[in-house]
Design an enzyme around this catalytic site. Structure first.
Site, PDB file in Angstrom:
ATOM      1  N   LYS A   6      29.877  38.088  39.247  1.00  0.00           N
ATOM      2  CA  LYS A   6      28.695  38.382  38.665  1.00  0.00           C
ATOM      3  C   LYS A   6      28.292  39.814  39.192  1.00  0.00           C
ATOM      4  CE  LYS A   6      24.790  37.445  36.481  1.00  0.00           C
ATOM      5  NZ  LYS A   6      25.096  37.529  34.965  1.00  0.00           N
ATOM      6  N   ASN A  10      33.032  41.907  52.773  1.00  0.00           N
ATOM      7  CA  ASN A  10      32.870  42.289  51.453  1.00  0.00           C
ATOM      8  C   ASN A  10      33.018  43.674  51.354  1.00  0.00           C
ATOM      9  OD1 ASN A  10      32.019  42.566  48.645  1.00  0.00           O
ATOM     10  ND2 ASN A  10      30.088  42.702  49.212  1.00  0.00           N
ATOM     11  N   GLY A  11      33.907  44.206  50.663  1.00  0.00           N
ATOM     12  CA  GLY A  11      34.262  45.767  50.428  1.00  0.00           C
ATOM     13  C   GLY A  11      35.628  45.939  50.538  1.00  0.00           C
ATOM     14  N   ARG A  24      29.527  35.876  43.279  1.00  0.00           N
ATOM     15  CA  ARG A  24      30.142  37.146  43.445  1.00  0.00           C
ATOM     16  C   ARG A  24      31.384  37.233  43.574  1.00  0.00           C
ATOM     17  NH1 ARG A  24      27.418  41.335  46.847  1.00  0.00           N
ATOM     18  NH2 ARG A  24      25.176  41.065  46.284  1.00  0.00           N
ATOM     19  N   TRP A  73      36.568  37.175  45.749  1.00  0.00           N
ATOM     20  CA  TRP A  73      37.208  37.656  44.390  1.00  0.00           C
ATOM     21  C   TRP A  73      38.188  38.688  44.767  1.00  0.00           C
ATOM     22  CZ3 TRP A  73      37.729  42.569  41.993  1.00  0.00           C
ATOM     23  CH2 TRP A  73      37.898  42.528  40.573  1.00  0.00           C
ATOM     24  N   HIS A  75      41.203  53.215   9.776  1.00  0.00           N
ATOM     25  CA  HIS A  75      41.744  54.349  10.407  1.00  0.00           C
ATOM     26  C   HIS A  75      42.823  53.758  11.589  1.00  0.00           C
ATOM     27  CE1 HIS A  75      39.356  57.293   8.621  1.00  0.00           C
ATOM     28  NE2 HIS A  75      38.196  56.473   8.944  1.00  0.00           N
ATOM     29  N   GLU A 130      35.197  37.063  27.665  1.00  0.00           N
ATOM     30  CA  GLU A 130      34.988  36.590  29.001  1.00  0.00           C
ATOM     31  C   GLU A 130      34.645  35.429  28.984  1.00  0.00           C
ATOM     32  OE1 GLU A 130      31.942  38.740  31.104  1.00  0.00           O
ATOM     33  OE2 GLU A 130      30.566  38.705  29.470  1.00  0.00           O
ATOM     34  N   GLU A 138      29.479  44.266  22.370  1.00  0.00           N
ATOM     35  CA  GLU A 138      28.885  43.008  23.313  1.00  0.00           C
ATOM     36  C   GLU A 138      29.432  41.895  22.823  1.00  0.00           C
ATOM     37  OE1 GLU A 138      27.709  42.455  25.849  1.00  0.00           O
ATOM     38  OE2 GLU A 138      26.435  40.868  26.057  1.00  0.00           O
ATOM     39  N   CYS A 151      32.988  39.501  46.237  1.00  0.00           N
ATOM     40  CA  CYS A 151      33.064  38.705  47.401  1.00  0.00           C
ATOM     41  C   CYS A 151      31.620  38.283  48.116  1.00  0.00           C
ATOM     42  CB  CYS A 151      33.782  39.022  48.799  1.00  0.00           C
ATOM     43  SG  CYS A 151      35.522  39.275  48.155  1.00  0.00           S
ATOM     44  N   LYS A 172      31.717  39.354  25.205  1.00  0.00           N
ATOM     45  CA  LYS A 172      31.145  37.930  25.510  1.00  0.00           C
ATOM     46  C   LYS A 172      32.407  36.954  25.157  1.00  0.00           C
ATOM     47  CE  LYS A 172      27.893  38.165  27.597  1.00  0.00           C
ATOM     48  NZ  LYS A 172      27.680  39.444  27.768  1.00  0.00           N
TER      49      LYS A 172
HETATM   50  O1  M6R Z   1      24.825  43.777  37.057  1.00  0.00           O
HETATM   51  P1  M6R Z   1      25.337  44.720  36.101  1.00  0.00           P
HETATM   52  O2  M6R Z   1      24.429  44.653  35.020  1.00  0.00           O
HETATM   53  O3  M6R Z   1      25.172  46.118  36.502  1.00  0.00           O
HETATM   54  O4  M6R Z   1      26.836  44.162  35.531  1.00  0.00           O
HETATM   55  C1  M6R Z   1      27.526  44.920  34.760  1.00  0.00           C
HETATM   56  C2  M6R Z   1      28.556  44.265  34.413  1.00  0.00           C
HETATM   57  O5  M6R Z   1      29.400  43.772  35.190  1.00  0.00           O
HETATM   58  C3  M6R Z   1      28.391  42.946  33.557  1.00  0.00           C
HETATM   59  O6  M6R Z   1      27.306  43.146  32.481  1.00  0.00           O
HETATM   60  C4  M6R Z   1      29.427  42.407  33.125  1.00  0.00           C
HETATM   61  O7  M6R Z   1      30.030  42.901  31.872  1.00  0.00           O
HETATM   62  C5  M6R Z   1      29.163  40.715  32.381  1.00  0.00           C
HETATM   63  N1  M6R Z   1      30.138  39.928  32.837  1.00  0.00           N
HETATM   64  C6  M6R Z   1      28.772  40.741  30.880  1.00  0.00           C
HETATM   65  O8  M6R Z   1      28.591  39.395  30.565  1.00  0.00           O
END
Ligand code: M6R
Length: 616
Positions: free
Chosen positions: A611, A102-103, A27, A78, A502, A486, A479, A2, A483
């Site tokens: 983010k 926020n929290g 956020r 969020w 396996h 998401e 990774e 948030c 990607k």
């Molecule tokens: O800001 P950070 O690098 O600590 O964030 C970690 C993850 O939340 C972040 O990498 C997330 O997985 C992204 N959405 C990946 O694209």
């Protein structure tokens, strides 16, 4: 998670409030709301969806009467407690007190029990604080005292902005665990104050800032000509705080809606800048320090964790230093033993990820050496860092992390090269030459538009996608799967190629596509054999490989290629360091981006994400 934003001003503030909120939308962006105080009393508007929906709703509902508002608080959500609905959006209010949060109030169930007769309007934890404050104000407590005493009831984390209709000239800010900063306006806004969970959101309007620490409060009071800002500790004792000048390199964050592609294309230039910093000795102090360690550990979440995993492969293989990478949310709770002669590097683009922050606090408490590798130099982790490894990637606006990932790889490569220099390693010069080649290699990858579109077309038709990699390509496979998930909402999994047989091979049929990362290196033959096992079960394969790999594949799999069940996405030949960059950008970023676009997804703001993940 948030975003929270507040303004106290003698100028019309609604537009600023919404623009600030837009800058914070990364956020969380499932719903949004504002509360305004002015001559017309307390006014509230909330909507499900993005800030644009809130702007239209606000314009319609307020019919301009709130152009005279002098205090405003705003929130981009969020969801944690309660579904994405208007009732659960913030500000939460009982008509007298309104607040944005926020929290998480962890003891919200206990707090609810204090008011058994009350009809709660939302499912949020946030709402449970409100009756405490309103009741104390009815008992004639000053606003600040009412808030302070009510917060004694709360367990959990918060950054809060609170207003009350009986105190129409006051805004209260409170912090515990979640970041919040007060900004003093500049230029036309020199008599205004701003508050936000991220000072970058206030960047266009502020010249100075003051961060709140845990337990602190701030009262901003609008006067007839000037506004006043006072800070207090948790007992209400006034605090003197220094205002720091605030300088921020902006990234025209307001208007563009496809930051992902822009950020992907910034990478060759950013890596070049890191190489220049390396040449100027920015990492020179690290070599001796790392070479003297018994162990190195990388800790992070999501993409940052995968960058750490690449670092672990690099350091073990080339520096022969025992190196591990770990997911931050696991690290903290498994009570790890931290050997004294080790260095723990915490990776985080945002510097706000709560799991990583808590892991850093754990390591700090256990007195091992720590460093923070982050892109946001005003972040909580940057402030707590004993040693800072800045990424200098510029603001990363898209929710998907791209350029921060390659910047993390670049900084880690610099650390490795400095370590190898101290060790007198025979491999160093070849690795360095390969690293210097990365910007050019990435430019080649990024100019390969048609091949990327063809690869995306293959993935867009899949029911599930499995990314496979051996050695260094394994973290890249992880990774890639993250990607793709998401951005495209396709089910995707990253796996070590050798592990397929396996279990996961049971999934194989014509609807599943395997993206096989196959640089022509010492593991290529084994990768090719594993791929044949997949094809024998009817699975479709998309190879990412170089020209030598392509030749072999064309020879051995010519029938499958003719039948279209095997496709090749060609990338330039790579060395031992450049491999992670090239395959990371090609397999993880571009293929995912293009697939998501084909599916009509919003790559910058994927559903359900944020983010900066500031909850555990
Ligand atoms: O800001 P950070 O690098 O600590 O964030 C970690 C993850 O939340 C972040 O990498 C997330 O997985 C992204 N959405 C990946 O694209």
């Amino acid at each position: 998670m948030c975003g929270i934003f507040g303004v106290v001003s003698d100028l019309p503030l609604v537009d600023v409030l919404l623009k600030g909120l837009k800058r914070l939308e990364y956020r969380g962006y499932d719903s949004a709301g504002v509360a305004l105080e002015g001559a017309h009393g307390l006014f509230l508007e909330r909507t499900v969806g993005r800030i644009e929906s809130l702007r239209s709703a606000l314009e319609e509902a307020s019919r301009g009467i709130f152009q005279d508002a002098s205090i405003g608080i705003a929130h981009s959500r969020w969801a944690t407690h309660g579904a994405v609905t208007e009732a659960n959006a913030h500000p939460q209010s009982d008509g007298e007190t309104a607040l944005v949060h926020n929290g998480i109030f962890e003891n919200h169930t206990e707090l609810r029990a204090f008011f058994p007769q009350k009809k709660w309007e939302s499912e949020t934890d946030t709402e449970t604080l409100i009756p405490f404050i309103s009741e104390k104000i009815r008992q004639r407590r000053a606003f600040l005292t009412a808030v302070r005493e009510s917060l004694d009831m709360v367990r959990g984390g918060y950054a809060l902005l609170i207003i009350n209709k009986n105190f129409p000239q006051q805004l209260i800010v409170a912090k515990n665990g979640n970041p919040v900063t007060v900004g003093r306006g500049k230029g036309a806004f020199s008599k205004s104050f701003f508050v936000s969970s991220d000072c970058a959101a206030m960047a266009p309007w502020i010249g100075e800032k003051a961060d709140l620490e845990d337990g602190e409060l701030c009262l901003i009071q609008k006067g007839p000509t000037e506004s006043k800002c006072s800070f207090f500790d948790s007992r209400g004792v006034p605090l003197a705080k220094d205002w720091e000048p605030f300088v921020f390199a902006d990234n025209d964050c307001d208007e563009t809606d496809d930051f992902a592609l822009k950020e992907i294309h910034e990478q060759p230039g950013l890596i070049k800048e890191r190489i220049a910093a390396f040449d100027q000795g920015a990492f020179a102090n690290w070599g001796a320090r790392l070479a003297a360690k018994d162990a190195l550990n990388f800790v992070g979440c999501g993409t940052s964790f995968y960058a750490g995993l690449v670092g672990a492969y690099w350091f073990e293989k080339w520096a022969r230093l025992s190196t591990h990478a770990e997911i931050a949310s696991e690290f903290r709770y498994r009570c790890p033993v931290l050997p004294p002669k080790s260095l723990y590097v915490f990776l985080s683009q945002s510097g706000e990820t709560l799991d990583t922050l808590k892991a850093l606090e754990y390591a700090t408490k256990h007195a091992v050496e720590t460093a923070v590798m982050t892109n946001v130099l005003h972040s909580t982790m940057a402030k707590k860092a004993k040693d800072l490894l800045p990424l200098h990637a510029g603001p990363e606006m898209s929710v998907i992390s791209t350029k921060a990932f390659t910047a993390q790889l670049a900084v880690t490569a610099c650390l490795l090269l400095e370590t190898l220099a101290v060790q007198g390693s025979a491999h160093r010069s070849a690795l360095e030459a390969d690293f210097r080649n990365v910007p050019a290699l990435l430019r080649t990858v990024l100019s390969n538009g048609d091949a990327m579109n063809a690869a995306a077309e293959v993935l867009a038709t899949a029911s599930a996608v499995i990314f496979l990699g051996r050695g260094l390509c394994y973290p890249i496979a992880l990774e890639g799967a993250l990607k793709l998930k998401e951005t495209s909402y396709l089910f995707a999994e990253g796996y070590p190629t050798g592990e397929m047989k396996h279990g996961p091979i049971a999934l194989m049929d014509a609807s599943v596509v395997s993206v096989v990362l196959a640089p022509f290196d010492d593991l290529f033959e084994k990768t090719l054999s594993n791929t044949q096992e997949i094809m024998a079960r009817g699975g479709r394969v998309l190879f990412l490989t170089d020209t030598q790999g392509q030749e072999k594949i064309q020879k051995q799999l010519c029938e499958a290629m003719a039948a279209g069940t095997v496709k090749i996405f060609l990338v330039p030949p790579t060395g031992e360091l450049s491999k992670a960059f090239v395959y990371g950008v090609a397999a993880a970023q571009i293929v995912s981006y293009k697939t998501a676009k084909l599916k009509g997804r919003n790559v910058d703001r994927p559903r359900n994400l944020a983010k900066a993940v500031t909850v555990e």
